[in-house]
Write a protein that holds these residues in place. Sequence first.
Motif, PDB file in Angstrom:
ATOM      1  N   ALA A  91       0.831  -1.206   0.000  1.00  0.00           N
ATOM      2  CA  ALA A  91       0.000   0.000   0.000  1.00  0.00           C
ATOM      3  C   ALA A  91       0.865   1.256   0.000  1.00  0.00           C
ATOM      4  CB  ALA A  91      -0.931  -0.006   1.211  1.00  0.00           C
ATOM      5  N   ARG A  92       1.960   1.214   0.749  1.00  0.00           N
ATOM      6  CA  ARG A  92       2.863   2.371   0.796  1.00  0.00           C
ATOM      7  C   ARG A  92       3.562   2.568  -0.544  1.00  0.00           C
ATOM      8  NH1 ARG A  92       3.377   7.229   2.524  1.00  0.00           N
ATOM      9  NH2 ARG A  92       5.527   7.880   2.878  1.00  0.00           N
ATOM     10  N   LYS A  93       3.989   1.499  -1.162  1.00  0.00           N
ATOM     11  CA  LYS A  93       4.648   1.597  -2.470  1.00  0.00           C
ATOM     12  C   LYS A  93       3.696   2.162  -3.520  1.00  0.00           C
ATOM     13  CE  LYS A  93       7.944  -2.190  -1.741  1.00  0.00           C
ATOM     14  NZ  LYS A  93       8.318  -3.572  -2.157  1.00  0.00           N
ATOM     15  N   ILE A  94       2.439   1.704  -3.469  1.00  0.00           N
ATOM     16  CA  ILE A  94       1.447   2.200  -4.433  1.00  0.00           C
ATOM     17  C   ILE A  94       1.199   3.686  -4.218  1.00  0.00           C
ATOM     18  CG2 ILE A  94      -0.995   2.068  -5.055  1.00  0.00           C
ATOM     19  CD1 ILE A  94      -0.776  -0.982  -4.522  1.00  0.00           C
ATOM     20  N   GLU A  95       1.136   4.114  -2.952  1.00  0.00           N
ATOM     21  CA  GLU A  95       0.908   5.529  -2.643  1.00  0.00           C
ATOM     22  C   GLU A  95       2.039   6.398  -3.185  1.00  0.00           C
ATOM     23  OE1 GLU A  95       0.205   8.386   1.292  1.00  0.00           O
ATOM     24  OE2 GLU A  95       0.317   6.209   1.489  1.00  0.00           O
ATOM     25  N   LEU A  96       3.258   5.901  -3.099  1.00  0.00           N
ATOM     26  CA  LEU A  96       4.424   6.653  -3.586  1.00  0.00           C
ATOM     27  C   LEU A  96       4.713   6.390  -5.064  1.00  0.00           C
ATOM     28  CD1 LEU A  96       6.852   6.103  -0.557  1.00  0.00           C
ATOM     29  CD2 LEU A  96       5.486   8.130  -1.071  1.00  0.00           C
ATOM     30  N   LYS A  97       3.844   5.578  -5.710  1.00  0.00           N
ATOM     31  CA  LYS A  97       4.019   5.217  -7.121  1.00  0.00           C
ATOM     32  C   LYS A  97       5.400   4.583  -7.362  1.00  0.00           C
ATOM     33  CE  LYS A  97       0.932   8.887  -8.740  1.00  0.00           C
ATOM     34  NZ  LYS A  97      -0.215   7.965  -8.884  1.00  0.00           N
ATOM     35  N   ILE A 130      -5.086  -2.247  -2.637  1.00  0.00           N
ATOM     36  CA  ILE A 130      -3.842  -2.703  -3.271  1.00  0.00           C
ATOM     37  C   ILE A 130      -4.121  -3.235  -4.667  1.00  0.00           C
ATOM     38  CG2 ILE A 130      -2.010  -4.434  -3.133  1.00  0.00           C
ATOM     39  CD1 ILE A 130      -2.183  -4.149  -0.066  1.00  0.00           C
ATOM     40  N   SER A 131      -5.237  -3.944  -4.820  1.00  0.00           N
ATOM     41  CA  SER A 131      -5.592  -4.489  -6.136  1.00  0.00           C
ATOM     42  C   SER A 131      -5.791  -3.377  -7.151  1.00  0.00           C
ATOM     43  CB  SER A 131      -6.874  -5.327  -6.017  1.00  0.00           C
ATOM     44  OG  SER A 131      -6.675  -6.413  -5.138  1.00  0.00           O
ATOM     45  N   ARG A 132      -6.464  -2.310  -6.745  1.00  0.00           N
ATOM     46  CA  ARG A 132      -6.643  -1.179  -7.664  1.00  0.00           C
ATOM     47  C   ARG A 132      -5.293  -0.571  -8.046  1.00  0.00           C
ATOM     48  NH1 ARG A 132      -9.600   4.303  -5.800  1.00  0.00           N
ATOM     49  NH2 ARG A 132      -7.698   4.355  -4.531  1.00  0.00           N
ATOM     50  N   GLY A 133      -4.397  -0.392  -7.065  1.00  0.00           N
ATOM     51  CA  GLY A 133      -3.078   0.162  -7.362  1.00  0.00           C
ATOM     52  C   GLY A 133      -2.301  -0.701  -8.337  1.00  0.00           C
ATOM     53  N   ILE A 134      -2.383  -2.022  -8.179  1.00  0.00           N
ATOM     54  CA  ILE A 134      -1.666  -2.935  -9.077  1.00  0.00           C
ATOM     55  C   ILE A 134      -2.226  -2.856 -10.490  1.00  0.00           C
ATOM     56  CG2 ILE A 134      -1.224  -5.375  -9.572  1.00  0.00           C
ATOM     57  CD1 ILE A 134      -1.111  -5.838  -6.526  1.00  0.00           C
ATOM     58  N   ILE A 135      -3.552  -2.880 -10.618  1.00  0.00           N
ATOM     59  CA  ILE A 135      -4.168  -2.834 -11.946  1.00  0.00           C
ATOM     60  C   ILE A 135      -3.872  -1.503 -12.632  1.00  0.00           C
ATOM     61  CG2 ILE A 135      -6.360  -2.857 -13.184  1.00  0.00           C
ATOM     62  CD1 ILE A 135      -5.378  -5.588 -12.149  1.00  0.00           C
ATOM     63  N   GLU A 136      -3.967  -0.381 -11.898  1.00  0.00           N
ATOM     64  CA  GLU A 136      -3.684   0.927 -12.493  1.00  0.00           C
ATOM     65  C   GLU A 136      -2.217   1.054 -12.874  1.00  0.00           C
ATOM     66  OE1 GLU A 136      -5.110   3.770  -9.687  1.00  0.00           O
ATOM     67  OE2 GLU A 136      -7.212   3.555 -10.297  1.00  0.00           O
ATOM     68  N   ALA A 137      -1.319   0.391 -12.110  1.00  0.00           N
ATOM     69  CA  ALA A 137       0.096   0.388 -12.467  1.00  0.00           C
ATOM     70  C   ALA A 137       0.333  -0.361 -13.773  1.00  0.00           C
ATOM     71  CB  ALA A 137       0.921  -0.230 -11.340  1.00  0.00           C
ATOM     72  N   HIS A 138      -0.554  -1.316 -14.102  1.00  0.00           N
ATOM     73  CA  HIS A 138      -0.496  -2.038 -15.376  1.00  0.00           C
ATOM     74  C   HIS A 138      -1.154  -1.257 -16.504  1.00  0.00           C
ATOM     75  CE1 HIS A 138       0.615  -5.554 -12.916  1.00  0.00           C
ATOM     76  NE2 HIS A 138       1.033  -6.128 -14.057  1.00  0.00           N
ATOM     77  N   GLY A 139      -1.769  -0.105 -16.194  1.00  0.00           N
ATOM     78  CA  GLY A 139      -2.463   0.669 -17.214  1.00  0.00           C
ATOM     79  C   GLY A 139      -3.900   0.249 -17.421  1.00  0.00           C
TER      80      GLY A 139
END
Length: 531
Positions: free
Chosen positions: A366-372, A497-506
């Motif tokens: 969650a922290r990694k996703i917040e900091l991109k 976290i799932s949303r962050g992972i999917i958005e990181a994939h575009g």
Amino acid sequence: MKFGTALSFVCVGISLLLVTKMRKGKIALGHIGLPILGLIIIMFLSVNTTSVIIGTNLSLTMLFEDSPISTINTISPSRPSLGALVNFTIIVIALMLMLTDFARWRKLVRGIGITVGMIGGIALAGYAFNLHFLYWDFENVSNAMALHTGILFLIAGISLILIGNDKNNPVITGSHQIKTRLISLFLTISIIPIIFLGIITYILIRDFEVIRPFGYGFAIISIIATITAGFFVYVITMQIVRPITNLRDTALAITNGNFDVKAETSTVDEIGQLSKTFNGMIDSIKMATALQLETEKLKQVDKDKEEFAAMVSHELKTPLIPISGYAELFLDGSLGNITEIQREKMQVMYENSIRLTTLIQDILDARKIELKRLNLDIQVESIKEIAKRCIDIFRPIAESKGIRLVDETQDIAIKCDPDRILQVLNNVVSNAMKFVPAQDGTISINSRNDKDEVMISIKDNGIGIPKSKQDDLFKKFYQVDKSLTRKSGGTGLGLAISRGIIEAHGGKIWVESEENQGAAVHFTIQKGNGK
């Protein structure tokens, strides 16, 4: 009344009229006229005073005499009234103060008005009580101030007092000062000397011989007129140049990194407005600089927090690995037989160590996703393989609860980080298992081609999600039903976290649900090349 004195009073009257116009907002003519009228008054006083000093009659009255100028100039002029000289001088000063900055010099203008009125009033009192010294009659020093002259000075003084007392209707200097000052500068340099030289030329044309005995007198008067005009030129020029110089110095100070300086805003012209704008810009730069420093500090704090979290997670995970590992060895009999009570306690220890490890990993993710800063190992993998791994993980738990897991995915290649997509599937399936009915629950995973993307859906026949809560479903720490979560565990980070992972994939992720009719979580992933 002498011609010079009369014309000076005319100039004073016109000046007061222009000041009245400026109080109503008509400022341009006042900026042009007041310096010229003041200069004319000073020149008349200079000529009159100089003619007395050098003992010649060079007053403008001779322009209207019929006698030969050579005869007129042999007459010793009378000495001007000392009170009149003082009054005319300070009246010109008051006019110039009103022209520069009325708000700043208002009280001084009122004081000058009182002085002018008092000098005129004293002269009138002298006439009333027949006291020669009160109307400025001093032998060989000053002629008496005429009665009508005293009355006019009293009126002029009262006018200045009224102007200085009126706070609600001040003299408006406006924003046209630079242009009008330049016009005044031009007129001062050109028109006044031309008028003066024209008068001298007229005198010479009438009687050329007159210049011979009085050449020095003309020279002195010319010098005085030039000095007077030069003084006005200097004053007007400095009014323009000084604020520009100050603005330049302020800009240089800012260039050198000194943001504590301020440009002077004493004038109310265009430069004064520019100085105020410039000061506003300085304040904005200071705020931006302070904000930048605060941002840098916050970035450093974030960096320190991230390093601290990484260190803590490492220190926490390090002892958990052998704890869960040894517990697993005891449970599968690798370290010998154990009793049922021991097995029960060891199972609790094993499950909680795994749960704590998962919780630590979720917080880090969650922290990694917040900091991109989520790192992805992009590969081309079949969605069916990833779905199979997910179902294999949850099959023992699902079978024990009577929940059916169905794999309806197609063998479609997607471009992704397989472990992260597996993490998304695990989070969604784990969440669904909390809300489907035991012995009759169904969770299915399917996929569908959609142009350049693949849409993956996880559907269940659980209790569903109310419409009012669906918008908050992917927020951190949000839980639809806290009572169920407390029974089955969970932090509310899985779907965030799932949303962050999917958005990181575009891709994008969303939910569709009706209350008591189950739920479906969909997400899209870019299609890969290959299978």
